[in-house]
Structure formats: structure tokens, C-alpha cells
Design an enzyme around this catalytic site. Structure first.
Site, PDB file in Angstrom:
ATOM      1  CD1 TRP A   1      -0.036  -1.084   3.339  1.00 51.93           C
ATOM      2  CD2 TRP A   1       0.159   1.155   3.301  1.00 51.93           C
ATOM      3  NE1 TRP A   1       0.563  -0.701   4.501  1.00 51.93           N
ATOM      4  CE2 TRP A   1       0.691   0.689   4.512  1.00 51.93           C
ATOM      5  CE3 TRP A   1       0.173   2.525   3.061  1.00 51.93           C
ATOM      6  CZ2 TRP A   1       1.236   1.520   5.488  1.00 51.93           C
ATOM      7  CZ3 TRP A   1       0.716   3.374   4.025  1.00 51.93           C
ATOM      8  CH2 TRP A   1       1.232   2.862   5.223  1.00 51.93           C
TER       9      TRP A   1
ATOM     10  CD  GLU B   1       5.619   5.017  12.516  1.00 51.26           C
ATOM     11  OE1 GLU B   1       6.558   4.772  11.730  1.00 51.26           O
ATOM     12  OE2 GLU B   1       5.073   4.129  13.202  1.00 51.26           O
TER      13      GLU B   1
ATOM     14  CD  GLU C   1       8.469   1.120  10.524  1.00 51.13           C
ATOM     15  OE1 GLU C   1       7.946   2.189  10.866  1.00 51.13           O
ATOM     16  OE2 GLU C   1       8.147   0.030  11.021  1.00 51.13           O
TER      17      GLU C   1
ATOM     18  CG  HIS D   1       4.493   3.240   8.976  1.00 51.60           C
ATOM     19  ND1 HIS D   1       5.040   2.353   9.877  1.00 51.60           N
ATOM     20  CD2 HIS D   1       4.053   2.478   7.951  1.00 51.60           C
ATOM     21  CE1 HIS D   1       4.915   1.114   9.421  1.00 51.60           C
ATOM     22  NE2 HIS D   1       4.333   1.174   8.247  1.00 51.60           N
TER      23      HIS D   1
ATOM     24  CD  GLU E   1       9.040  -2.609  13.946  1.00 49.44           C
ATOM     25  OE1 GLU E   1       7.881  -2.204  13.753  1.00 49.44           O
ATOM     26  OE2 GLU E   1      10.011  -2.159  13.326  1.00 49.44           O
TER      27      GLU E   1
ATOM     28  CB  THR F   1       4.881   0.838  16.659  1.00 49.95           C
ATOM     29  OG1 THR F   1       5.590  -0.314  16.201  1.00 49.95           O
ATOM     30  CG2 THR F   1       5.865   1.878  17.146  1.00 49.95           C
TER      31      THR F   1
ATOM     32  CG  ASP G   1       3.333  -1.841   6.881  1.00 45.10           C
ATOM     33  OD1 ASP G   1       2.734  -2.739   6.254  1.00 45.10           O
ATOM     34  OD2 ASP G   1       3.760  -0.792   6.351  1.00 45.10           O
ATOM     35  CD  GLU G   2       4.861   0.027  12.972  1.00 44.15           C
ATOM     36  OE1 GLU G   2       5.931  -0.581  12.815  1.00 44.15           O
ATOM     37  OE2 GLU G   2       4.790   1.271  12.907  1.00 44.15           O
TER      38      GLU G   2
ATOM     39  CG  HIS H   1       8.159  -4.075  10.112  1.00 45.65           C
ATOM     40  ND1 HIS H   1       7.962  -2.731   9.999  1.00 45.65           N
ATOM     41  CD2 HIS H   1       8.222  -4.553   8.847  1.00 45.65           C
ATOM     42  CE1 HIS H   1       7.904  -2.400   8.707  1.00 45.65           C
ATOM     43  NE2 HIS H   1       8.057  -3.489   7.989  1.00 45.65           N
TER      44      HIS H   1
HETATM   45 FE   LIG Z   1       7.894  -0.130  13.101  1.00 41.54          FE
HETATM   46 FE   LIG Z   2       6.176   2.526  11.844  1.00 44.75          FE
END
Ligand SMILES: [Fe+2]
Ligand SMILES: [Fe+2]
Length: 386
Positions: free
Chosen positions: A85, A128, A166, A169, A219, A222, A251-252, A255
Site C-alpha cells: 500500500w 514515525e 516504515e 507511515h 515493533e 507500535t 506493517d508493524e 516487522h
Molecule cells: Fe515499526
Molecule cells: Fe512505523
């Protein structure tokens, strides 16, 4: 609330050699001097001896030897760019005829969001946006750093790929907040500039054991915090913002999976060294990446932001304890066998820590009931309950 501050803020403790360094005579320490943000603002940020390069060379070799493992297990956790995305997927399209209407709708929805929610969302966005600091941090870790800026090792590919993911974000949250019209962008931008200029002091000692334990923890932190801002946005009727925060949270999570896998592998190869590193990181407390946050006005900005995040249940001391407990279970720390005496002590410490943190948290919650209201430059000095 105070608990959150204690857990999150830099601790100004006297110089002390951490446990991990006891095993590693090669570790060097140096004293950093106070440093000056600009001619007016003398920000005394780093007050302890900073330990550097605490991992001995033979252990650094481990990372070279597991590079094929990293290629197979880590790089698959980066999404191909074509499938990722992008911020534009969730924002008004400036090239379309409907742009102004879309912006209007966004602003209508944002009117329903309270100031305390904005404080937390802004703090998350600023965190971020200090991404240059985090990429720098990854590249301080011995054995896994990107030596050239375009190094072909799996570790370096991961570092760059992680950073590139990242980067979306901060971009997305920044553009959303800019368009919503509720916040003081100039003060927010100043805060970002201060923060990147200050760096971070997370006491990972160039040591990838400590570093990957830190990133595993962070991670997940977040993931929890963006997940909660998504939940609250939904509660306030802003489904688009909920989707934005939810996308970032996912995403976090991916990760987190990657970093916890690295540490899992280290537990497999070197259980003693890894449990010592885990205990060391927890004794030092996991500082939040934006702990040096400053806007030019509020000397306790990070503490105030954390207190609001705590009150809104976006990120709390209880979450801190939950993350610790989650990692202890995930890495099966309680089941480790064949440890040295020090290793068993470290194992015991991390396995018993979460309930202790929770007890302190409950007491802090009681005290926090009479917290004051504080004005935030980010929202034109409007006051928010801490
Ligand atoms: Fe992160
Ligand atoms: Fe992030």
C-alpha cells in the site's frame, strides 16, 4: 501515569557497566558530553556513560554464518513494492476533480475527533517521522549493518527494505494531519526537526543481540499503539482514519514477526548470551524511540504525550508488561535449559518481571487521578488532561 513516564523516559542513572558487558571485556565505554541543540536551548540529553561495541568478535561472526537463514526467513517478510500500500491509497487524490470534496469530507470527519486523541496521533506521527534516526540505529549494530549504503548482504537488504516500508507511515499520518486542519503543523514540524537532531539513546551498545531485542519490543509497541488509535478513530466515527492507523499497525506486526524471529534464532544458537542480553535490555528499560521529543516550548513534552497516551489506553505501562510477557512466552525463555549461573539468574529476572511492573502500574494509576491539564503547542496551545 508516572509509571509510563518512568518506563519511557531516559533514565538519568549513574554510569554502570551493564551485565552483558561483564561477559565481554572488549566493551568500551565513553562519556558523552552534554550537547547543545542551538544557541538558546541547551538540552541536556545524555548523562550516562555510553557503552559501545559490547559484543565480542566471535559472536559477531554468528550473524555472518546465519546470513543464508536471514535470506530465507527474513527477506520474505518484506512485501514487494508492487504489492505494498502507499499513502496515496488512503488520501484525497490531488489530481482528481473530486479533490476538494474529498478534503472537505476528511475535515468534516476530523471535527468529531477530540483534542486528546490528536495529541496522541501527532506524537505517533512525529515518532514515525524520526525514521532517519532508526535507520541510523540499525546501522550501528555490529555484524548486520549496511556497510556501504547499498551492501548486498541479507542484513543490509532487510535494513533498507524495513526503512522503505516504515517511511510510508510518517508520510501517511503527516499528510492526513496536514489536511485535517485541526493541528499546528509548524510546531509539529519543529518537533520533528528537534527530534531527528537529538537522536535516541536506547543503550544497545552496537550490539545486535540488544538491538534486535529492542526492535522486537518496539515493533510490538507500535503495533499496539497504532491498533489502538485505529480503534479510537472508529469509535469517533472516522472509519477512514481507522483504516489508515490499521494499515500501519499491520506493517508493524509483520516487522515484529521478523525481529522476534531473529531473536528466536539467537536463543537457539546462543541461549545463554541471548537471555543475558534480554535481561540487560529489560533492566535498562526499553526507552521509546521518541524519548527526546521537544517542541521548543515544553521541556517535558514526551512525558506529557506519554501520559495522554496512557490515559487514552493507546499505550500504557500495562502494555509494556504485556509485551514483555508475550516475548518471554514467544521465546520460551522459561524452558531454557543448560544455562550458566548468570544465565539462570537472567532467566529468572525476565520471567518474574511482568507482574512486578503491573503492580507498580496499578499504584501509578491511582496517583494519576489528580493529573493536571497541560497545553500542547501541536494543537495551538489548547489544554488537554494528562
Ligand atoms: Fe515499526
Ligand atoms: Fe512505523
Amino acid at each position: 501515569m508516572e509509571m509510563a513516564l518512568k518506563l519511557n523516559a531516559t533514565s538519568f542513572r549513574p554510569p554502570r557497566r551493564p551485565d552483558f558487558a561483564r561477559l565481554t571485556p572488549a566493551a568500551a565505554t565513553f562519556k558523552s558530553s552534554e550537547f547543545i541543540m542551538d544557541s538558546k536551548d541547551v538540552h541536556k540529553l545524555v548523562h550516562h556513560a555510553q557503552v559501545t561495541h559490547s559484543l565480542p568478535p566471535e559472536k559477531i561472526e554468528i550473524f555472518k554464518s546465519i546470513e543464508p537463514w536471514a535470506e530465507k526467513n527474513l527477506l520474505v517478510l518484506l512485501n514487494p513494492v508492487e504489492k505494498c500500500w502507499q499513502p496515496q491509497d488512503f488520501l484525497p487524490d490531488p489530481a482528481s476533480d473530486g479533490f476538494y470534496d474529498q478534503v472537505k469530507e476528511l475535515r468534516e470527519r476530523a471535527k468529531e475527533l477530540p483534542d486528546d486523541y490528536f495529541v496522541v496521533l501527532i506524537g505517533d506521527m512525529i515518532t514515525e517521522e524520526a525514521l532517519p534516526t532508526y535507520q541510523t540505529m540499525l546501522n550501528t549494530f555490529d555484524g548486520v549493518r549496511d556497510e556501504t549504503g547499498a551492501s548486498p548482504t541479507s542484513w543490509a537488504i532487510w535494513n533498507r527494505g524495513w526503512t522503505s516500508e516504515e517511511n510510508r507511515h510518517g508520510d501517511l499520518l503527516n499528510k492526513y494531519l496536514y489536511l485535517c486542519g485541526r493541528v499546528d503543523m509548524r510546531h509539529i514540524e519543529k518537533t520533528i526537526q528537534y527530534l531527528i537532531g537529538s537522536g535516541m539513546d536506547i543503550k544497545t551498545e552496537n550490539n545486535p543481540y540488544l538491538g534486535f531485542i529492542y526492535t522486537s519490543f518496539q515493533e510490538r509497541a507500535t503495533f499496539i499503539s497504532h491498533g489502538n488509535t485505529a480503534r479510537l478513530a472508529k469509535g469517533h466515527g472516522d472509519l477512514k482514519l481507522a483504516q489508515i492507523c490499521g494499515k500501519i499497525a499491520s506493517d508493524e506486526k509483520r516487522h515484529e514477526t521478523a525481529y522476534t524471529k531473529i531473536v528466536e534464532k539467537l536463543f537457539e544458537i546462543d541461549p545463554d548470551g541471548t537471555v543475558l542480553a534480554f535481561a540487560d535490555m529489560m533492566r535498562k528499560k526499553v526507552s521509546m524511540p521518541a524519548h527526546f521529543m521537544y517542541d521548543g516550548c515544553d521541556d517535558k513534552l514526551f512525558d506529557h504525550f506519554s501520559a495522554v497516551a496512557q490515559r487514552l489506553d493507546v499505550y500504557t505501562a500495562k502494555d509494556y508488561a504485556d509485551i514483555l510477557e508475550h516475548l518471554v512466552l514467544k521465546w520460551k525463555v522459561g524452558n531454557l535449559i543448560g544455562l550458566s549461573g548468570e544465565g539462570r539468574e537472567a532467566q529468572d529476572y525476565v520471567c518474574r518481571l511482568a507482574p512486578k511492573i503491573r503492580r507498580v502500574e496499578e499504584r501509578a494509576r491511582e496517583r494519576a487521578k489528580q493529573a493536571p491539564q497541560i497545553s500542547f503547542s501541536w494543537i495551538y496551545d489548547r489544554k488537554v488532561q494528562l
